[in-house]
Structure formats: C-alpha cells, structure tokens
Enzyme design. Structure first.
Site, mmCIF file in Angstrom:
data_model
loop_
_atom_site.group_PDB
_atom_site.id
_atom_site.type_symbol
_atom_site.label_atom_id
_atom_site.label_comp_id
_atom_site.label_asym_id
_atom_site.label_seq_id
_atom_site.Cartn_x
_atom_site.Cartn_y
_atom_site.Cartn_z
ATOM 1 N N GLY A 36 0.843 -1.198 0.000
ATOM 2 C CA GLY A 36 0.000 0.000 0.000
ATOM 3 C C GLY A 36 0.878 1.248 0.000
ATOM 4 N N HIS A 37 1.865 1.275 0.921
ATOM 5 C CA HIS A 37 2.799 2.406 0.970
ATOM 6 C C HIS A 37 3.569 2.519 -0.355
ATOM 7 C CE1 HIS A 37 2.734 1.415 5.455
ATOM 8 N NE2 HIS A 37 2.321 2.661 5.411
ATOM 9 N N LYS A 149 -7.456 4.109 2.789
ATOM 10 C CA LYS A 149 -7.840 3.183 3.853
ATOM 11 C C LYS A 149 -8.126 3.949 5.138
ATOM 12 C CE LYS A 149 -5.317 0.097 6.190
ATOM 13 N NZ LYS A 149 -5.675 0.228 7.587
ATOM 14 N N ASP A 150 -7.311 4.971 5.400
ATOM 15 C CA ASP A 150 -7.561 5.845 6.546
ATOM 16 C C ASP A 150 -8.437 6.995 6.068
ATOM 17 O OD1 ASP A 150 -5.812 4.683 8.730
ATOM 18 O OD2 ASP A 150 -4.379 4.878 7.096
ATOM 19 N N VAL A 176 -5.039 -0.575 -1.141
ATOM 20 C CA VAL A 176 -4.414 -1.747 -1.773
ATOM 21 C C VAL A 176 -4.771 -2.965 -0.925
ATOM 22 C CG1 VAL A 176 -2.243 -2.813 -2.510
ATOM 23 C CG2 VAL A 176 -2.559 -0.339 -2.728
HETATM 24 O O1 PAF Z 1 -1.280 7.095 8.422
HETATM 25 C C1 PAF Z 1 -0.237 7.104 9.112
HETATM 26 O O2 PAF Z 1 0.638 6.247 8.963
HETATM 27 C C2 PAF Z 1 -0.046 8.187 10.164
HETATM 28 O O3 PAF Z 1 -1.251 8.517 10.762
HETATM 29 C C3 PAF Z 1 0.641 9.457 9.613
HETATM 30 C C4 PAF Z 1 -0.184 10.142 8.552
HETATM 31 C C5 PAF Z 1 1.996 9.072 9.036
HETATM 32 C C6 PAF Z 1 0.884 10.446 10.743
HETATM 33 O O4 PAF Z 1 1.667 9.909 11.743
#
Ligand code: PAF
EC number: 6.3.2.1
Length: 281
Positions: A36-37, A149-150, A176
C-alpha cells in the site's frame, strides 16, 4: 537509501532541490512499509522530481492503552522498499527530534474528527494533525500522498490544509488489498493464522453492503444491520464501530442521497482493523 535523522539535514537537502527548481512529493508513514505504501511512493515518484518518505511512529497519536511500544519497526526493510519504489530519502527522526521536552503546541481539527475513529481514539487526530503539520513545515512538499484506507484521516488532513492554508496538494491513493480482499496494513503482522482468516470478515461485510446499495437500498439503518449481521458470523470479531456518513463532512446520514463513506473498525482478537469504501451512486 539515505536515512536522514535530523530536521536540519532534511531541510538542507530539500533546500538544494528547491534551488534547482525541483518538485517534492511527501509520503508520510509510520514505517513497516507494505505494498500500500509502495503504491503511494510510486505515485509520488511519477508526479514529482523528488520523493521524501517519512518514517516516524508518532507517539502523540497513540492512546495510553494502544500499541505504541509494540508497533512494528524495521528501518532496514523500509529502506529497501522505499528505494525500490523511487524515494529520494527517508526522513526518520527520533521522537525527541520532533518533540522537545517543552513541546506545547497542537493542531486541532473540530467536528469532522468527532465520529468514526475520532470517537473511539480520543486525541488521535490531534496527534495526526500536529505531526502532519510539522512534516509539511519541515519538508514543504508540493504534494502529499495519503491512503484512502484511513478515510477519516484523509478527510481531516484535507480540511486542515484548507483551513490553515497549507500550500500543498493532498493526493488520495486507493486502498491496496491482498488477493483475498484484506486491506493492507502494517498492523496485519499482529494477526495469527486463524485471525488472518477471520479478518476477511471486514471486506466481506463491505461487499455485502455494496450489493445492497447497488440493488437500490437507501436506508442506512438496513445496510448497517446487514453489515453487523455479516461481521457477527465471525466469532473472533468484535465491532468497534460501523458507520455510514457523508463522504465530504463525515456527518451520519439516514438515507443515501449523496456519496457516502461506509467505514468500520473491528477487533479481530486484540487487533483493531479498519476498512471502508465510498459509494458514489
Ligand atoms: O497514516 C499514518 O501512517 C499516520 O497517521 C501518519 C499520517 C503518518 C501520521 O503519523
């Protein structure tokens, strides 16, 4: 892959790029990178000259009983993934670099943070908004990439950027999933084999709600009842919340007239997982 630990060095590096007229994409993460990242980094690379991936397990967005200490960390592994995906450097500060002992300034986004995860994780979005503001001030990106997702986090960040006039474009990136439908998350590593199987109930329940919506169901009460019914067939699951809200302002809706976000958080054993989808109509 270069891993930069200090704000000063990150600013120096970015200053050189700026003098060369280069654009910068930021992918904020808490590390333990997954595909996903990777998709966020690749998108950032396609749209900017340089990409910074921040890897920082932000202590102020975790509640006192949450998983801050055991949150998975592996900067070597993250470096390999970030490099493959096209990052220019990783910004990986220690907590003391980001928060001096007298740190006392926080960013609060009201209203939109009241429901969903905001109601279950008091202080969480204050921590997220504060660290993301700091990252924007340190990296000064042209664009910043956040996963759908968030979904609430994305809506909150967009609101914060609008309200505080941050000069950055927020780029949403699709969820993803693993082949079997589980949304990718760094927290999936906590799941035992049995829990990993049980975790499929999140995406299954969303698929059921999608069917109902496609067949013209408009009453959110009925859709919620059906989602809950599906989740409750899984004995390892415990619902934290299931909500249907307006996709823009995240206010609860009783009938589906405009695009809605169907979002849920479910404990599988002790592991809290989230998932969602947006129904445009
Ligand atoms: O989604 C995340 O991994 C975290 O909430 C973020 C945006 C990096 C902030 O710490």
């Amino acid at each position: 892959m270069k891993v930069i630990k200090t704000i000063e060095e990150a600013r120096r590096e970015i200053g050189i790029w700026r003098k060369q007229g280069l654009t910068v994409g930021l992918v904020p993460t808490m590390g333990y990178l997954h595909n996903g990242h990777k998709s966020l980094i690749e998108k950032a690379k396609a749209e900017n000259d340089k990409v910074v991936v921040s890897v920082f397990v932000n202590p102020i967005q975790f509640g006192p009983t949450e998983d801050l200490d055991k949150y998975p960390r592996d900067i070597e592994r993250d470096s390999v993934i970030a490099e493959e995906a096209g990052a220019s450097f990783i910004f990986n500060p220690e907590p003391a670099e980001m928060y001096k002992s007298t740190f006392s300034t926080y960013v609060d986004c009201e209203g939109i943070t009241e429901g969903l995860c905001g109601s279950k994780r008091p202080g969480h979005f204050q921590g997220v908004c504060t660290v993301v503001s700091k990252l924007f001030n340190i990296i000064k990106p042209n664009r910043a990439y956040f996963g759908e997702k968030d979904a609430q986090q994305l809506a909150v960040i967009k609101r914060m950027v609008r309200d505080l006039n941050f000069d950055v474009e927020i780029v949403p990136c699709p969820i993803v999933r693993e082949e079997d439908g589980l949304a990718m998350s760094s927290r999936n590593v906590y799941l035992s084999q049995e829990e990993r199987r049980a975790a499929l109930i999140l995406s299954k329940s969303l698929t059921r709600s999608k069917e109902l919506l496609k067949n013209g169901e408009k009453e959110t009460k009925k859709i919620l009842e059906e989602i809950i019914k599906v989740i409750e067939t899984e004995s390892l699951s415990k619902i934290d919340y299931v909500e249907i809200v307006d996709s823009e302002d995240l206010a609860p809706v009783s009938t589906v007239e405009k695009p809605v976000l169907i979002a849920l958080a479910v404990f599988i054993g002790k592991v809290r997982l989230i998932d969602n989808f947006t129904f445009i109509g």
